[in-house]
Design a protein around this motif. Sequence first.
Motif, PDB file in Angstrom:
ATOM      1  N   ILE A   9      16.857   6.627 -30.602  1.00 60.06           N
ATOM      2  CA  ILE A   9      18.089   6.041 -31.129  1.00 60.06           C
ATOM      3  C   ILE A   9      18.746   5.102 -30.125  1.00 60.06           C
ATOM      4  CG2 ILE A   9      20.398   6.550 -32.032  1.00 60.06           C
ATOM      5  CD1 ILE A   9      19.315   9.277 -32.937  1.00 60.06           C
ATOM      6  N   ASN A  10      18.754   5.491 -28.829  1.00 63.82           N
ATOM      7  CA  ASN A  10      19.534   4.745 -27.841  1.00 63.82           C
ATOM      8  C   ASN A  10      18.741   4.293 -26.619  1.00 63.82           C
ATOM      9  OD1 ASN A  10      22.093   4.937 -29.191  1.00 63.82           O
ATOM     10  ND2 ASN A  10      22.175   7.085 -28.585  1.00 63.82           N
TER      11      ASN A  10
ATOM     12  N   HIS B  99      30.006  12.216 -28.215  1.00 63.85           N
ATOM     13  CA  HIS B  99      30.256  12.877 -29.492  1.00 63.85           C
ATOM     14  C   HIS B  99      31.388  12.212 -30.257  1.00 63.85           C
ATOM     15  CE1 HIS B  99      33.237  14.745 -26.834  1.00 63.85           C
ATOM     16  NE2 HIS B  99      33.930  15.008 -27.916  1.00 63.85           N
TER      17      HIS B  99
ATOM     18  N   ASP C 124      20.209  13.870 -32.371  1.00 62.52           N
ATOM     19  CA  ASP C 124      21.406  13.375 -33.044  1.00 62.52           C
ATOM     20  C   ASP C 124      21.046  12.920 -34.446  1.00 62.52           C
ATOM     21  OD1 ASP C 124      22.658  13.739 -30.641  1.00 62.52           O
ATOM     22  OD2 ASP C 124      23.479  11.728 -30.499  1.00 62.52           O
TER      23      ASP C 124
ATOM     24  N   GLN D  82      17.705  11.061 -28.996  1.00 65.00           N
ATOM     25  CA  GLN D  82      18.466   9.956 -28.430  1.00 65.00           C
ATOM     26  C   GLN D  82      17.534   8.929 -27.788  1.00 65.00           C
ATOM     27  OE1 GLN D  82      22.098  10.096 -26.408  1.00 65.00           O
ATOM     28  NE2 GLN D  82      22.606  12.209 -26.995  1.00 65.00           N
TER      29      GLN D  82
ATOM     30  N   ASP E  76      31.351   9.212 -31.075  1.00 58.93           N
ATOM     31  CA  ASP E  76      30.739   8.186 -31.911  1.00 58.93           C
ATOM     32  C   ASP E  76      29.510   8.695 -32.649  1.00 58.93           C
ATOM     33  OD1 ASP E  76      31.102   5.333 -32.563  1.00 58.93           O
ATOM     34  OD2 ASP E  76      29.061   5.137 -31.825  1.00 58.93           O
ATOM     35  N   GLN E  77      28.864   9.752 -32.138  1.00 59.99           N
ATOM     36  CA  GLN E  77      27.634  10.248 -32.722  1.00 59.99           C
ATOM     37  C   GLN E  77      27.774  11.720 -33.118  1.00 59.99           C
ATOM     38  OE1 GLN E  77      24.323   7.496 -30.394  1.00 59.99           O
ATOM     39  NE2 GLN E  77      24.354   9.669 -30.041  1.00 59.99           N
TER      40      GLN E  77
ATOM     41  N   ARG F 161      27.537   6.620 -26.964  1.00 57.71           N
ATOM     42  CA  ARG F 161      26.585   7.732 -26.996  1.00 57.71           C
ATOM     43  C   ARG F 161      27.269   9.088 -26.851  1.00 57.71           C
ATOM     44  NH1 ARG F 161      21.033   6.296 -23.873  1.00 57.71           N
ATOM     45  NH2 ARG F 161      20.689   8.419 -24.631  1.00 57.71           N
TER      46      ARG F 161
ATOM     47  N   ARG G 293      27.926   7.962 -38.437  1.00 60.56           N
ATOM     48  CA  ARG G 293      28.763   7.667 -37.263  1.00 60.56           C
ATOM     49  C   ARG G 293      30.083   8.411 -37.369  1.00 60.56           C
ATOM     50  NH1 ARG G 293      27.843   1.095 -36.551  1.00 60.56           N
ATOM     51  NH2 ARG G 293      25.565   1.188 -36.516  1.00 60.56           N
ATOM     52  N   ASN G 294      30.592   8.820 -36.242  1.00 63.28           N
ATOM     53  CA  ASN G 294      31.849   9.555 -36.189  1.00 63.28           C
ATOM     54  C   ASN G 294      33.006   8.571 -36.147  1.00 63.28           C
ATOM     55  OD1 ASN G 294      33.653  11.617 -36.051  1.00 63.28           O
ATOM     56  ND2 ASN G 294      33.204  12.192 -33.946  1.00 63.28           N
TER      57      ASN G 294
ATOM     58  N   ARG H  66      20.998   9.831 -36.640  1.00 62.58           N
ATOM     59  CA  ARG H  66      20.878   8.441 -36.197  1.00 62.58           C
ATOM     60  C   ARG H  66      22.137   7.653 -36.548  1.00 62.58           C
ATOM     61  NH1 ARG H  66      16.276   7.182 -40.807  1.00 62.58           N
ATOM     62  NH2 ARG H  66      17.717   6.882 -42.552  1.00 62.58           N
ATOM     63  N   GLY H  67      22.629   6.906 -35.566  1.00 62.90           N
ATOM     64  CA  GLY H  67      23.800   6.057 -35.778  1.00 62.90           C
ATOM     65  C   GLY H  67      23.426   4.691 -36.283  1.00 62.90           C
TER      66      GLY H  67
END
Length: 503
Positions: A268-269, A283, A334, A265, A285-286, A281, A369-370, A336-337
């Motif tokens: 990623i973020n 779960h 994670d 993360q 969405d990721q 950030r 992405r979720n 990656r989104g």
Amino acid sequence: MKRPQTQVAVLQAADAQEDRRIDEVADEADCKPEAATRAAFELEADGLLTVTEETVSHYELTEEGERYVRESLPEQDLYAAATDAGAKEGPVQMGQVIGASGLEGAAVDIALSNYARKAYGEIDSGEITANPDADPGADPEMLALEAVADGRVDDADADALDQLERRGLVDVREETVRSVRLTDDGVTALMEGVEVAETVDQLTPELLTSGEWEDVEFTEYNVEADAEDVRHGKEHILRQTANRVKDTLVGMGFQEMEGPHADAQFWINDCLFMPQDHPARTHWDQFALERPDEIRDLPEDLVERVRSAHREGVGPDGEGYHSPWTEDVARGMDLRGHTTSLSMRYLSGHQVGDLEPPQRYFSVEKVYRNDTLDPTHLLEFFQIEGWVMAEDLSVRDLMGTFTEFYEQFGITDIEFKPHYNPYTEPSFELFGTHPETGEIVEVGNSGIFRDEVLTPLGVECDVMAWGLSLERLLMLMYGFEDIRDVHGTLCDLELLRETEVMH
């Protein structure tokens, strides 16, 4: 009348009263089906046979389809759970219903995407209702699945069968079946007698040197006869377009980035100045990894600079977020989104060493992405990532880059709208007009990285960056209205086979 042996055999096996399938005729004529087909077309050209064609579809359940026949469709399970929770009387919490339904993983998204489509009820703002008039027991798609399983395809609803194919619950194999029938002239020829002619189908050196070629009869070839339809593999249109995007960006002076699909993360973020309590950030969405659940190595000095940017800000006027920030969260692994994680690795010097401006880098890679599945969203898709490092960059430089890029694909109506990102300022979204529906489609997000992003990375000049959707580009190029037609479990194979690639 003299005819090649195969033609004589096909004539004798054909019938004047009914159509006979070419495979049956070939068996009786003791020849291969393709040889019998060729002979039939040659006889048709001389008026001795008629050849008719029909396309026959063969349906077979996939493994997922077989499971649903034994159990039930996910949307049926969701409706049953919603009904038990009282959703017929009023909205109830969707999380409660999903938990009670027993659905997990991809089955949840499948159920949600089909629930509203079938008018089982409505889903809005985390709540779900159940339509009292819905009858899942008479679901046409479930009835069609059962019909395929029992070999009763003719009893199934055609629209339901099409939907099952789109959902990947049945495989459809189409076969062109040819049949032949004797004409009156064909009957007359048989009554008068048809003899087998000695023919050869290849001119050999021996025939030439011996001079026998002058006395033999060569087999006639019908160059207009239909050839067998061979469904060979080909490069997917999405991959073709991805390669074209790469060629275009390389032609504009960019170099390609590489990096991991699963990353910390931190990359990623956190490096993007996204607070650790940001909703994107979670779960929802990721996708977090269970093993390994955290990264081993992070550059300690960079971690400290990023932590400081989040807590205290950057520069004399920096504020930061004053929100919790821990290295444990930053180390979490994670999928990656976005591929901006690659940009952070490169800009920090962690991937290929320190970079001196000017620099241009890009990637065309998959991200995860979720999201809820719909015509413009998938759980995984391709992102066109890019950035330019140089002195004194402006929004006009960014807009000009997009104009040049999209013009290479015949798209000249790109529009821009100001937007907010935690990591860029100024920022704006990109939109294009769908060629079929005329609707405005968002195709990407962009901006100039904030000091809170660049200073911890050690970058002292401007960096303009963007993330564009490859699938949305296809929508504008080809007029696709649903990206699930292009790839995924519901993709339309016939559409992909028949779509002409644009260059």
